[in-house]
Write an enzyme that holds these catalytic residues in place. Sequence first.
Site: not given
Lengths: 127, 127, 274
Positions: C56, C69, C75, C78, C102, C107, C185
Site C-alpha cells: 500500500e 523479531q 505496513h 498509501e 516481538h 505503520h 535474538n
Amino acid sequence: MPLPLIQPPSRSEVSIIGEVIIHEGAVVAPGTILQAAPDCRIVIHQGACIGMGTLINAYQGDIEIKSGAMLGAGVLIVGQGTIGQNVCLGSCTTVINTSIKSGTTIEAGSLVGDTSRQFPEKESASS
Amino acid sequence: MPLPLIQPPSRSEVSIIGEVIIHEGAVVAPGTILQAAPDCRIVIHQGACIGMGTLINAYQGDIEIKSGAMLGAGVLIVGQGTIGQNVCLGSCTTVINTSIKSGTTIEAGSLVGDTSRQFPEKESASS
Amino acid sequence: MVVRKRAAPPTPWSQTLAEPKIDDSAFVHSFSNLIGDVQVEANVLIAPGTSIRADEGTPFYIGEGTNIQDGVVIHGLEKGRVVGDDGQEYSVWIGKEACITHMALIHGPAYIGDDCFIGFRSTIFNARVGEGCIVMMHALIQDVEVPPGKYVPSGAVITNQQQADRLPEVTESDRHFAHHVVEVNEALRVGYQCAENQACITPIRQQLGKSIKDINQSDYRNSVTSMSLSSNIVAQVRSLLSQGYSIGAEYANKRRFKTKSWLTGGTFEGRADQ
C-alpha cells in the site's frame, strides 16, 4: 469408496473439541478454539458471530452463545454461562463463569467474573 | 493504555523451532510460533490451550505451560518461566521472564515481568 | 537458507509488481511474509512470523544490521512519506543497527533512526523516532517527532509533541537492557539456521517423540483428547455429507460403560462448508 471431494473452505482453522453445537446461521472466524470438557457443551445459536482468535472453554457446565450475540476478536470465555441475545463483547474481553444478560455491551479488554486470586500488581479495568 | 491490536496471523501454520514438546491433548491455534533457543525447551502440557498468533520464545531456561492453562490470542511469552495450571492469560498479554501461579487470571493487554525503567508521569500498566 | 520474497499483488493503488531487494548476507526466515518494494540491507535478521508488506505505502527501507523479531508487522498507509537518511522519500525507513522486537507494529509513514530499540508490542505510526531512542514495551507513538536519544517507558502513550519533547534521556542501564534483548535474538538466530538444516534437526525430533510419552499429568478440566480421525475417514465423511447424506452417531460413555450406556448423538446434516 473414494469420491470427489468438496474442499472445506472454512472451519479448517477452527479447532473444535468435545460436544460443540454450532447452528447454521452462526459465523465463526478463523483461529477460534472451542473446547468442551466431558459432559459439558458449547452451543452457538443462529446469528451469533464469533470473532477471530476467540477461545471458548466449557467446563463444569455449558456455555451458550445466544442468537445475535457478537464476540470481538480474541475474546476468552471460560467455565460456564450464557451470553445473552444481542450481547456485544468488545475485543480481548475475558469472561469467567459468568452469564451476560441480553442486550448488554461490554467494553473491549474487560475482565468479567474473575473471583480468582489476582496477580498482585495489576490494575483492574472493570468487572 | 490503549489495547494492542490483535493481528491476524500472516501464516496459518504453527511454526516450531528448537526443542518444543506439545502434549497430545493440548490445542494450538494457527499462526502460533514456538521457538526454543539451544539448550532451552518449551513444554505444553495436556489440556493447555494456546490462542491464535501466540508467540513463545524460550531463552536461558525452559517455558512450561501447565495443564488447563489458557492463553488468549496474541499472547507473547519470552525468556523462562512456568504458566501454572488453569491460568487464564487474557489476549495480547506479554509475560517476560516470569512464572504465573496456578489459577491466576491476567487481564487482557497486561505486561508482566517488565523490569525496565519506569517514567514518573505515567500510569504503570503492571510490572 | 530460504529467502522467500514476493512481488506485491496488483492493487487499485499500485499496479507495479515491485520485488523486495534483499542483500545476500541478510537472513530472512521462510516463515515470514515480505512483499513489495522493500530494500533489505546487509546482515539484517528477519525472524519468523513477521509481515512486511509494502503493498500500500511504499517503499520500505531496512538498514544494515537491523533486527526484526518474531511477529513484527510493518505496513504503510498509501499516503504520507518520511524522508530517509539518503534524502529519498519512504513510507517506512528503519536505520542501521536498530532492533524492532516481538509484535511491534511499524505503520508508515514512519521513520526509525539508527540504533533505535522498539520494545515488545509497541506501535509507531505517523511518527519519527530519532537516532538512538529506546522505546519500551506496549507503548504507542503516534503523530509526533521524538528527538534523538530519548527514552519512552513501558505503556507510554505519546501522541502530542509536548509529551515527546518532555521525554527523559536514555541512560546506560536502559541501553544495557535493550542490548540484552538483542542478544536473545542472536542466540535464536543459531536456532533458525539449525532448523533449516535437516541434519541438525533429526536428533531433536527423535527426542521429542520420546519425551511426549513421559508426560502423564492429567487435569480434571480438559481431559478430552482431541478427537482427531484419520484423514481417510474425514475424507469419507465429508464426501458422504456432500452427497446429502445425514450421519448419525452412537457412543458409549467410557466411565459409565455398562448395558444401556449407549447414547445417541443425533444426526448431522450435510453442509457444503464442513
